[in-house]
Design a protein around this motif. Structure first.
Motif, PDB file in Angstrom:
ATOM      1  N   GLY A 214      -1.309  -4.683  -7.085  1.00 30.48           N
ATOM      2  CA  GLY A 214      -2.063  -5.802  -6.541  1.00 30.48           C
ATOM      3  C   GLY A 214      -2.616  -5.495  -5.173  1.00 30.48           C
ATOM      4  N   ASP A 215      -3.436  -6.409  -4.679  1.00 36.47           N
ATOM      5  CA  ASP A 215      -4.153  -6.232  -3.425  1.00 36.47           C
ATOM      6  C   ASP A 215      -3.365  -6.834  -2.269  1.00 36.47           C
ATOM      7  OD1 ASP A 215      -6.169  -5.581  -1.669  1.00 36.47           O
ATOM      8  OD2 ASP A 215      -7.392  -7.334  -2.148  1.00 36.47           O
ATOM      9  N   LEU A 216      -2.876  -5.970  -1.385  1.00 34.80           N
ATOM     10  CA  LEU A 216      -2.145  -6.391  -0.188  1.00 34.80           C
ATOM     11  C   LEU A 216      -1.016  -7.353  -0.547  1.00 34.80           C
ATOM     12  CD1 LEU A 216      -5.197  -6.642   2.272  1.00 34.80           C
ATOM     13  CD2 LEU A 216      -3.644  -4.701   1.913  1.00 34.80           C
ATOM     14  N   LEU A 217      -0.995  -8.559   0.040  1.00 28.88           N
ATOM     15  CA  LEU A 217       0.122  -9.476  -0.187  1.00 28.88           C
ATOM     16  C   LEU A 217      -0.061 -10.378  -1.407  1.00 28.88           C
ATOM     17  CD1 LEU A 217       0.946 -10.622   3.462  1.00 28.88           C
ATOM     18  CD2 LEU A 217       2.134  -8.936   2.064  1.00 28.88           C
ATOM     19  N   ALA A 218      -1.190 -10.244  -2.101  1.00 22.22           N
ATOM     20  CA  ALA A 218      -1.460 -11.139  -3.237  1.00 22.22           C
ATOM     21  C   ALA A 218      -0.343 -11.138  -4.285  1.00 22.22           C
ATOM     22  CB  ALA A 218      -2.796 -10.775  -3.879  1.00 22.22           C
TER      23      ALA A 218
ATOM     24  N   ASP B  76       0.787  -1.505  -4.630  1.00 25.80           N
ATOM     25  CA  ASP B  76      -0.420  -0.733  -4.367  1.00 25.80           C
ATOM     26  C   ASP B  76      -1.510  -1.254  -5.283  1.00 25.80           C
ATOM     27  OD1 ASP B  76      -0.730   2.238  -2.820  1.00 25.80           O
ATOM     28  OD2 ASP B  76      -2.362   1.656  -4.153  1.00 25.80           O
ATOM     29  N   LEU B  77      -2.753  -1.170  -4.807  1.00 20.25           N
ATOM     30  CA  LEU B  77      -3.885  -1.564  -5.642  1.00 20.25           C
ATOM     31  C   LEU B  77      -4.145  -0.546  -6.741  1.00 20.25           C
ATOM     32  CD1 LEU B  77      -6.101  -3.689  -6.014  1.00 20.25           C
ATOM     33  CD2 LEU B  77      -7.507  -2.409  -4.379  1.00 20.25           C
ATOM     34  N   SER B  78      -3.777   0.703  -6.491  1.00 19.97           N
ATOM     35  CA  SER B  78      -4.038   1.795  -7.429  1.00 19.97           C
ATOM     36  C   SER B  78      -2.885   1.965  -8.412  1.00 19.97           C
ATOM     37  CB  SER B  78      -4.247   3.106  -6.662  1.00 19.97           C
ATOM     38  OG  SER B  78      -4.150   4.215  -7.527  1.00 19.97           O
TER      39      SER B  78
ATOM     40  N   GLY C 197       0.839  -1.194   0.000  1.00 20.07           N
ATOM     41  CA  GLY C 197       0.000   0.000   0.000  1.00 20.07           C
ATOM     42  C   GLY C 197       0.870   1.240   0.000  1.00 20.07           C
ATOM     43  N   THR C 198       1.813   1.294  -0.925  1.00 16.91           N
ATOM     44  CA  THR C 198       2.891   2.277  -0.866  1.00 16.91           C
ATOM     45  C   THR C 198       2.432   3.714  -1.070  1.00 16.91           C
ATOM     46  OG1 THR C 198       5.162   2.665  -1.604  1.00 16.91           O
ATOM     47  CG2 THR C 198       3.531   2.129  -3.318  1.00 16.91           C
ATOM     48  N   GLY C 199       1.336   3.945  -1.819  1.00 15.23           N
ATOM     49  CA  GLY C 199       0.869   5.324  -2.027  1.00 15.23           C
ATOM     50  C   GLY C 199       1.917   6.155  -2.746  1.00 15.23           C
ATOM     51  N   THR C 200       2.393   7.202  -2.110  1.00 16.85           N
ATOM     52  CA  THR C 200       3.446   8.052  -2.685  1.00 16.85           C
ATOM     53  C   THR C 200       4.787   7.354  -2.748  1.00 16.85           C
ATOM     54  OG1 THR C 200       4.044   8.959  -0.528  1.00 16.85           O
ATOM     55  CG2 THR C 200       2.379  10.168  -1.806  1.00 16.85           C
TER      56      THR C 200
END
Length: 315
Positions: free
Chosen positions: A190-194, A163-165, A140-143
């Motif tokens: 990707g979503d979290l650890l997937a 990150d999912l986005s 979920g790194t974002g920036t």
């Protein structure tokens, strides 16, 4: 320049820089904007392209006419509630400027404590002058604030960020380039650890290449019912995807803990940022796994239990 009636409250062509600053601060304060003087000073330095020392030096100078229209527009945007970080496109984190956009959460000072905790714990297990270096994943790194900072502080570490986005990942990549860390980082959607599961995911490295030694994450943790009551700057502008943690705010932590067995190995360090009142629940989730012999809760600058870090001190 044509100035609308409400704009006359905070700007006139005859103003000095000091007068423009004072009047805009008073205008925003009257609208209930938090920290109006701080916001105005950041906008002023941005629009004039100067550092704080130069701004203070030039307060008595006339406000440059060529910047007047832009100044009025920036104060309008701030008056409407837009975060100053989105207006200027930047926020500082751990002594470095990071590009921010509405696709990313704005980095917070308390997250610097999470970075410090990870650096301290990892340096005990993998001394900087040693032959081994950890593989780190920032979920979920974002920036990219956490991952890029860790890669910058410890150039020998291997850092992946997810990150999912896809829009957030583009910002994170740009920040990695900005701080000369891109060549030592990988970015995965990707979503979290997937993306890091044994079978991998599209665009992810092979599982053998992602032996995760350190897992760090600042996931969404606001309970869904609390979103409406957030400060308007957060609620109306920051991405909901980076805020909504499900019914009780703990969904991302539960899911990551459930995903841990899908990894090639369990990380020796797991470090999470979390919301108010969540620390003991998250610590219990990690304790139930039975993998780490040192699980600590870290308090932030405001006295809130803000982070949990779990460490396996032996190999």
């Amino acid at each position: 320049m044509n100035v609308h009636k409400d704009e006359e409250v905070f700007f006139a062509p005859s103003f000095t820089i000091r007068e423009a600053c004072m009047q805009a601060s008073s205008f925003l304060a009257g609208l209930g904007v938090m920290e109006p003087r701080s916001n105005v000073e950041r906008l002023l330095m941005h629009v004039l392209g100067i550092e704080r020392s130069a701004m203070l030096r030039d307060l008595g100078e006339p406000f440059p006419a060529e910047h007047a229209a832009e100044w009025v527009e920036l104060i309008r945007r701030k008056a409407a509630g837009e975060p100053v970080q989105y207006i200027i496109g930047e926020e500082w984190f751990y002594g470095r400027p990071f590009t921010v956009t509405p696709a990313t959460l704005i980095p917070r000072p308390e997250t610097e404590l999470l970075v410090e905790a990870v650096l301290e714990a990892a340096d005990r297990l993998w001394p900087p002058d040693g032959a081994e270096a950890p593989t780190v994943v920032d979920v979920g790194t974002g920036t990219g604030a956490i991952g890029v900072t860790l890669a910058s502080q410890r150039p020998g570490w291997r850092v992946s960020a997810s990150d999912l986005s896809p829009d957030a990942l583009e910002v994170a990549r740009a920040n990695a380039v900005r701080h000369e860390a891109a060549g030592r980082m990988a970015f995965v959607q990707g979503d979290l650890l997937a993306p890091f599961a044994k079978r991998g995911a599209a665009g992810a490295p092979d599982a053998e290449d992602i032996r995760i030694d350190v897992l760090v994450s600042n996931p969404p943790y606001i309970p869904a019912d609390d979103l409406a009551g957030l400060q308007p700057e957060v609620r109306d502008y920051e991405p909901r995807l980076a805020l909504d943690g499900g019914a009780d705010g703990l969904d991302p932590y539960r899911r990551m803990v459930e995903q841990l067995p899908s990894l090639a190995q369990l990380p020796r360090i797991v470090a999470f940022e979390l919301g108010m009142g969540q620390a003991h629940d998250v610590a219990a989730l990690l304790r139930d796994v039975g993998e780490w012999d040192d699980i600590r809760i870290i308090t932030d600058y405001g006295g809130i239990e803000r982070h949990v870090i779990a460490v396996r001190t032996t190999k």
